[in-house]
Design an enzyme around this catalytic site. Structure first.
Site, PDB file in Angstrom:
ATOM      1  N   SER A  99      -0.246  -0.324   5.142  1.00  0.00           N
ATOM      2  CA  SER A  99      -1.144   0.236   4.139  1.00  0.00           C
ATOM      3  C   SER A  99      -1.756   1.553   4.632  1.00  0.00           C
ATOM      4  CB  SER A  99      -2.208  -0.809   3.766  1.00  0.00           C
ATOM      5  OG  SER A  99      -2.907  -0.425   2.613  1.00  0.00           O
ATOM      6  N   ASP A 195       3.077  -5.625  -5.406  1.00  0.00           N
ATOM      7  CA  ASP A 195       1.923  -5.049  -4.708  1.00  0.00           C
ATOM      8  C   ASP A 195       1.020  -4.375  -5.741  1.00  0.00           C
ATOM      9  OD1 ASP A 195       0.163  -3.438  -3.223  1.00  0.00           O
ATOM     10  OD2 ASP A 195       1.650  -3.097  -1.652  1.00  0.00           O
ATOM     11  N   HIS A 225       0.792  -7.123  -1.580  1.00  0.00           N
ATOM     12  CA  HIS A 225       0.323  -6.115  -0.630  1.00  0.00           C
ATOM     13  C   HIS A 225       0.163  -6.675   0.788  1.00  0.00           C
ATOM     14  CE1 HIS A 225      -1.317  -2.254   0.448  1.00  0.00           C
ATOM     15  NE2 HIS A 225      -2.409  -2.799   0.942  1.00  0.00           N
TER      16      HIS A 225
END
Length: 247
Positions: A99, A195, A225
């Site tokens: 991320s 996600d 995610h």
């Protein structure tokens, strides 16, 4: 065992380091996450099995590092990662960025390519302060951010995230999708289609934008995610093994 590094910027960074052969692997976590997450621990166990050097860390304001989360910005967390890598590893490293850690790993590749041997990103979120938060704010929210200095944004991971004016403004000096981005080493991008924090379009945009001869994007249907199911963790290990083999 958790140790601490005092950086040149005066921040106290917590880390865990596993000795082993090189090139070592460095895990860079996400926004408001820490080095005790599922992916970080799973990769550390993988590194121990492989006899490979491994480093995980908490950015300032994250986990057990010093500082307050609300005081931080992308540049600070990049500096934390850079300083820790420079101080605690030798030679080029394989970066695994999750991320926001994906954005930070791209900054590391841009600023210090000599210290990057390969790259694996998981739901990479480059430029998310601008293309995610700022782009999604309506006129009223933008005005409140500018006038009051922060806004609270709901999060499915618990407490609302406090998004500060500095986070947005400083992030604009660290964008990676607006200027050439060279990744001249084995690079593997992993992205789930379910996600809701980082879109598949973002992953494809990164793939299209970056320049490199050995770059692949793997889309995993239904993965979210967190990308932390046993199947997803196995995919991360496979991507790492691919990068190592290519080296």
């Amino acid at each position: 065992m958790t140790d601490y590094l005092d950086t040149p910027e005066g921040r106290r960074i917590a880390y865990n380091r596993t000795p082993g052969k090189g090139p070592g692997v460095v895990f860079l976590g996400g926004f408001k996450s820490d080095m005790e997450g599922t992916k970080a621990i799973a990769l550390e166990e993988w590194a121990k099995r492989e006899g490979r050097a491994f480093l995980r860390l908490d950015y300032s304001g994250h986990g057990v590092s010093g500082g307050a989360f609300e005081d931080g910005a992308i540049g600070d967390w990049f500096e934390d990662a850079r300083d820790t890598i420079m101080a605690l590893t030798e030679g080029p490293q394989i970066l695994v960025g999750s991320s926001m850690g994906g954005w930070i790993s791209l900054l590391m590749a841009r600023e210090h390519p000599e210290r990057v041997a390969g790259l694996v990103t998981i739901a990479a979120a480059p430029d998310f302060t601008e293309d995610g938060y700022w782009a999604s704010f309506d006129k009223e929210t933008r005005h409140k951010l500018e006038s009051e200095g922060s806004v609270a944004v709901p999060s499915e991971y618990g407490e609302p995230y406090v998004i500060t004016r500095r986070l947005i403004n400083e992030g604009r000096t660290r964008l990676v999708l607006r200027t050439p981005l060279s990744l001249p080493f084995p690079t593997r991008f992993l992205q789930g289609t379910a996600d809701d924090a980082v879109s598949t379009e973002t992953a494809i945009r990164l793939l299209d934008h970056a320049e490199g001869d050995d770059m692949r994007l793997t889309l995993v249907k239904g993965a979210d995610h967190r990308f932390s199911t046993p199947e997803c963790l196995a995919l991360i290990e496979t991507a790492l093994a691919e990068v190592i083999e290519r080296l």
